[in-house]
Motif scaffolding. Sequence first.
Motif, PDB file in Angstrom:
ATOM      1  N   PHE A  60     -29.520 -25.308  18.593  1.00  0.00           N
ATOM      2  CA  PHE A  60     -30.253 -25.588  19.828  1.00  0.00           C
ATOM      3  C   PHE A  60     -29.234 -25.776  20.947  1.00  0.00           C
ATOM      4  CE2 PHE A  60     -29.396 -29.586  17.699  1.00  0.00           C
ATOM      5  CZ  PHE A  60     -28.982 -30.450  18.714  1.00  0.00           C
ATOM      6  N   ILE A  61     -29.683 -25.716  22.181  1.00  0.00           N
ATOM      7  CA  ILE A  61     -28.804 -25.866  23.349  1.00  0.00           C
ATOM      8  C   ILE A  61     -28.877 -27.302  23.857  1.00  0.00           C
ATOM      9  CG2 ILE A  61     -28.299 -25.119  25.704  1.00  0.00           C
ATOM     10  CD1 ILE A  61     -27.770 -22.969  23.588  1.00  0.00           C
ATOM     11  N   GLU A  62     -27.713 -27.883  24.106  1.00  0.00           N
ATOM     12  CA  GLU A  62     -27.617 -29.223  24.703  1.00  0.00           C
ATOM     13  C   GLU A  62     -26.931 -29.065  26.055  1.00  0.00           C
ATOM     14  OE1 GLU A  62     -28.590 -33.015  24.912  1.00  0.00           O
ATOM     15  OE2 GLU A  62     -28.656 -32.219  22.867  1.00  0.00           O
ATOM     16  N   SER A  63     -27.706 -29.262  27.135  1.00  0.00           N
ATOM     17  CA  SER A  63     -27.144 -29.107  28.475  1.00  0.00           C
ATOM     18  C   SER A  63     -26.129 -30.207  28.763  1.00  0.00           C
ATOM     19  CB  SER A  63     -28.271 -29.152  29.515  1.00  0.00           C
ATOM     20  OG  SER A  63     -27.745 -29.080  30.829  1.00  0.00           O
ATOM     21  N   ASN A  64     -25.091 -29.864  29.518  1.00  0.00           N
ATOM     22  CA  ASN A  64     -24.056 -30.826  29.913  1.00  0.00           C
ATOM     23  C   ASN A  64     -23.780 -30.627  31.392  1.00  0.00           C
ATOM     24  OD1 ASN A  64     -21.963 -32.636  30.065  1.00  0.00           O
ATOM     25  ND2 ASN A  64     -20.623 -31.585  28.640  1.00  0.00           N
ATOM     26  N   GLU A  65     -24.693 -31.099  32.224  1.00  0.00           N
ATOM     27  CA  GLU A  65     -24.656 -30.811  33.662  1.00  0.00           C
ATOM     28  C   GLU A  65     -23.368 -31.269  34.330  1.00  0.00           C
ATOM     29  OE1 GLU A  65     -28.135 -32.778  34.978  1.00  0.00           O
ATOM     30  OE2 GLU A  65     -29.493 -31.133  34.448  1.00  0.00           O
ATOM     31  N   ARG A  66     -22.797 -32.355  33.850  1.00  0.00           N
ATOM     32  CA  ARG A  66     -21.587 -32.879  34.489  1.00  0.00           C
ATOM     33  C   ARG A  66     -20.349 -32.035  34.180  1.00  0.00           C
ATOM     34  NH1 ARG A  66     -20.966 -37.464  36.981  1.00  0.00           N
ATOM     35  NH2 ARG A  66     -18.811 -37.630  36.265  1.00  0.00           N
ATOM     36  N   PHE A  67     -20.472 -31.086  33.274  1.00  0.00           N
ATOM     37  CA  PHE A  67     -19.317 -30.267  32.923  1.00  0.00           C
ATOM     38  C   PHE A  67     -19.508 -28.817  33.341  1.00  0.00           C
ATOM     39  CE2 PHE A  67     -15.855 -28.740  30.118  1.00  0.00           C
ATOM     40  CZ  PHE A  67     -14.918 -29.720  30.373  1.00  0.00           C
ATOM     41  N   ALA A  80      -9.738 -28.861  44.529  1.00  0.00           N
ATOM     42  CA  ALA A  80      -9.925 -28.296  43.191  1.00  0.00           C
ATOM     43  C   ALA A  80     -10.733 -29.234  42.301  1.00  0.00           C
ATOM     44  CB  ALA A  80      -8.566 -28.016  42.544  1.00  0.00           C
ATOM     45  N   HIS A  81     -11.414 -28.653  41.322  1.00  0.00           N
ATOM     46  CA  HIS A  81     -12.139 -29.406  40.302  1.00  0.00           C
ATOM     47  C   HIS A  81     -11.279 -29.451  39.041  1.00  0.00           C
ATOM     48  CE1 HIS A  81     -16.464 -29.488  41.928  1.00  0.00           C
ATOM     49  NE2 HIS A  81     -15.678 -29.085  42.910  1.00  0.00           N
ATOM     50  N   LEU A  82     -11.247 -30.606  38.381  1.00  0.00           N
ATOM     51  CA  LEU A  82     -10.416 -30.826  37.210  1.00  0.00           C
ATOM     52  C   LEU A  82     -11.297 -31.060  35.987  1.00  0.00           C
ATOM     53  CD1 LEU A  82      -7.574 -31.506  35.973  1.00  0.00           C
ATOM     54  CD2 LEU A  82      -8.017 -33.874  36.633  1.00  0.00           C
ATOM     55  N   TYR A  83     -10.999 -30.360  34.894  1.00  0.00           N
ATOM     56  CA  TYR A  83     -11.784 -30.471  33.660  1.00  0.00           C
ATOM     57  C   TYR A  83     -10.849 -30.772  32.487  1.00  0.00           C
ATOM     58  CZ  TYR A  83     -15.323 -27.996  36.424  1.00  0.00           C
ATOM     59  OH  TYR A  83     -16.223 -27.623  37.403  1.00  0.00           O
ATOM     60  N   VAL A  84     -11.298 -31.687  31.614  1.00  0.00           N
ATOM     61  CA  VAL A  84     -10.546 -32.028  30.406  1.00  0.00           C
ATOM     62  C   VAL A  84     -11.493 -31.932  29.218  1.00  0.00           C
ATOM     63  CG1 VAL A  84      -9.188 -33.779  29.204  1.00  0.00           C
ATOM     64  CG2 VAL A  84      -9.076 -33.621  31.708  1.00  0.00           C
ATOM     65  N   CYS A  85     -11.067 -31.242  28.166  1.00  0.00           N
ATOM     66  CA  CYS A  85     -11.896 -31.114  26.976  1.00  0.00           C
ATOM     67  C   CYS A  85     -11.036 -31.280  25.731  1.00  0.00           C
ATOM     68  CB  CYS A  85     -12.599 -29.754  26.940  1.00  0.00           C
ATOM     69  SG  CYS A  85     -13.708 -29.549  25.517  1.00  0.00           S
ATOM     70  N   ASN A 142     -11.147 -42.110  39.978  1.00  0.00           N
ATOM     71  CA  ASN A 142     -12.537 -42.525  39.731  1.00  0.00           C
ATOM     72  C   ASN A 142     -13.469 -41.961  40.796  1.00  0.00           C
ATOM     73  OD1 ASN A 142     -12.059 -43.929  37.368  1.00  0.00           O
ATOM     74  ND2 ASN A 142     -11.674 -45.864  38.414  1.00  0.00           N
ATOM     75  N   LEU A 143     -12.957 -41.852  42.018  1.00  0.00           N
ATOM     76  CA  LEU A 143     -13.766 -41.240  43.082  1.00  0.00           C
ATOM     77  C   LEU A 143     -14.016 -39.769  42.775  1.00  0.00           C
ATOM     78  CD1 LEU A 143     -15.146 -41.509  45.841  1.00  0.00           C
ATOM     79  CD2 LEU A 143     -12.946 -40.973  46.912  1.00  0.00           C
ATOM     80  N   LEU A 144     -13.005 -39.084  42.251  1.00  0.00           N
ATOM     81  CA  LEU A 144     -13.204 -37.683  41.858  1.00  0.00           C
ATOM     82  C   LEU A 144     -14.259 -37.576  40.765  1.00  0.00           C
ATOM     83  CD1 LEU A 144      -9.647 -36.043  41.741  1.00  0.00           C
ATOM     84  CD2 LEU A 144     -11.235 -36.240  43.656  1.00  0.00           C
ATOM     85  N   ILE A 145     -14.253 -38.535  39.823  1.00  0.00           N
ATOM     86  CA  ILE A 145     -15.265 -38.541  38.767  1.00  0.00           C
ATOM     87  C   ILE A 145     -16.649 -38.691  39.385  1.00  0.00           C
ATOM     88  CG2 ILE A 145     -16.178 -39.868  36.820  1.00  0.00           C
ATOM     89  CD1 ILE A 145     -13.294 -40.507  36.033  1.00  0.00           C
ATOM     90  N   GLN A 146     -16.785 -39.628  40.322  1.00  0.00           N
ATOM     91  CA  GLN A 146     -18.082 -39.858  40.969  1.00  0.00           C
ATOM     92  C   GLN A 146     -18.535 -38.625  41.737  1.00  0.00           C
ATOM     93  OE1 GLN A 146     -17.926 -43.512  43.315  1.00  0.00           O
ATOM     94  NE2 GLN A 146     -16.573 -44.426  41.799  1.00  0.00           N
ATOM     95  N   GLN A 147     -17.603 -37.908  42.312  1.00  0.00           N
ATOM     96  CA  GLN A 147     -17.937 -36.708  43.086  1.00  0.00           C
ATOM     97  C   GLN A 147     -18.190 -35.499  42.194  1.00  0.00           C
ATOM     98  OE1 GLN A 147     -14.460 -36.359  45.548  1.00  0.00           O
ATOM     99  NE2 GLN A 147     -15.226 -37.754  47.117  1.00  0.00           N
ATOM    100  N   ARG A 167     -15.807 -33.986  40.539  1.00  0.00           N
ATOM    101  CA  ARG A 167     -14.635 -33.107  40.608  1.00  0.00           C
ATOM    102  C   ARG A 167     -13.631 -33.385  39.494  1.00  0.00           C
ATOM    103  NH1 ARG A 167     -11.816 -33.863  45.803  1.00  0.00           N
ATOM    104  NH2 ARG A 167     -10.361 -32.422  44.759  1.00  0.00           N
ATOM    105  N   TYR A 168     -13.874 -34.396  38.692  1.00  0.00           N
ATOM    106  CA  TYR A 168     -13.041 -34.689  37.519  1.00  0.00           C
ATOM    107  C   TYR A 168     -14.026 -34.928  36.384  1.00  0.00           C
ATOM    108  CZ  TYR A 168      -9.775 -37.479  34.564  1.00  0.00           C
ATOM    109  OH  TYR A 168      -9.022 -37.984  33.533  1.00  0.00           O
TER     110      TYR A 168
END
Length: 600
Positions: free
Chosen positions: A439-446, A548-553, A587-592, A594-595
């Motif tokens: 099944f698909i699990e959406s992850n809107e924040r990513f 820029a947007h920053l992603y960590v996985c 933390n502000l980037l997280i709220q926006q 962008r992180y």
Amino acid sequence: MTAATLSPLPEDKQALAARLIEGLDVAALHWLSGYVAGIAAQRQAGGKAASTEAVASVTESQARLTVLYGSQTGNAKRLAEELGRRATAAGLAVRVVRADAYPVRELKQERLLYIVISTQGDAEPPDDSRALIEFLGSARAPKLESLRYAVLGLGDSSYPQFCAIGRQVDQRLAVLGGQRLFTAGEADVDLESVSQPWLEQALQQAREQLKTATPLAKVTPLRTARNAPVWHREQPFAAPLLLNQRITGRHSDRDVRHLELSLEGSGLRYAPGDALGVWPTQAPALVDAVLGTLRLDGETSVQVAGEALSLRTWLGERRELTQLTRPFFAAHAERSGEIALREWLAPTSREALAELFSRWQLLDLLRRHPADWTADTLVAALRPLAPRLYSIASSQAVVGEEVHLTVSHVDYAIDGEARWGAASRYLAGRAEGETVPVFIESNERFHLPADDSRDIIMIGPGTGVAPFRAFVQERAERGAGGKNWLLFGNPHFQSDFLYQVEWQQALKSGQLHRIDLAFSRDQADKIYVQHRLREQGRRLYEWLEGGAHLYVCGDASRMAKDVHKALIEIVAEHGTRTAEDAEAWLNLLIQQGRYARDVY
């Protein structure tokens, strides 16, 4: 003619509007459109409502249930939305809001509030809840004498501080003067045993609290409601396996698989950043080993909640066998009568017990510390089998009715005997043509930034690189103008460079603009992605400063923490900030939005 040309907004207001909606997901955009539409309607009616706005806001909050959720993997979101549907069906006014989309200034006006929130790792809040948790714990949090509330915490009892964030929120709301309607729920990985009774009690209390409330106005939906997908967590789609290919070299000590499954005819849709849920079954050899160790007959019938199945079926298809949990450990300690096991459960032994859980599986406990179990008591004590979520490694815009995964086959030995991960073993052993329940699990924040001109930085060591394969595919298909930077790490270049040919081709074609590699075991000193981050600190900070947007996985226990620490140091050094200010900036980037982190 452009949209900007047709806009009635002055040019400076157009820029402000663009900044306002940057990073908002679909739910937040719909909420914002309704909010603005309400203001327009008030002004069109003559401005009368403006003078009574504060009174109307308070009155509305008295007649409404607010459900806030903080979710990292989607479980808290799913339960909050389920509560919202039940409340709506019961005729109650309700709104369901993600924590980072909730205007904290409204908290002092709330009269009925339910919070569903998870705990990550070592007592960490979900990324979408960090600002809310900080606000609640600060001197800015208002007195809440008129608030009635309840909290449902989600966690994993194999971690030392089980449901710590839920407890923290529950206690803090009480300190601020809120009235707790009923005891906070603490749901383990087998959510339903705690969450369903909590949801029922929550709905009953909401009916009582709102029974005299009269809605001020009819709410008109801003969009047509879509039917629930045919295939979902409780009813997965049987996806045929198209490809099961090992992508680590023959000399690697890691068995990483690239899997391709068909979604043809399912109607399932996903976006880069979403996860695929997989329902595994236990290996027959493990089921036999558990039965043999406990000297139980697999054909014994066991009835649970009116459903009768053989013990072998319960163990093979419905119960966790590869993960130890604190509740089962406690029950086994009681049955064995061993003082040593009880000592492991002492509060002072939390860290040691967590380390033990990281090494031992159920079978190790049963063999090293024998105890008598019956078929009925064993099934009742074991945690229900839960689906596993894997970051999707493909863009549907490119692969069509397929979905790709990058899966590390967990396979090791204890005292010369094989141990494995339930889902990775299940997937690695599937042959092409066989089906997998998904099944698909959406992850809107990513998800990718809506603005294709934004640059993105992707940090994904090991199988954490999976969603970034999807990101690069999607951005290439969309013709995105923003640059793509990947940081990848693994033990060895020769045997562990996942998707090496694809990344080289992406670099050559301009779909990937930069790649930094960290192969930890190819030299005397171990090099990880956080070391590459520090080496490129100035460049990374410039990208972030430029929007820029920053992603960590990847791994949450060490990698994500080490990367976050490195980011704080980089922002402090190149942004001339203190460490505290650098963390606040991140933390502000997280709220926006962008992180973003997808860690496990």
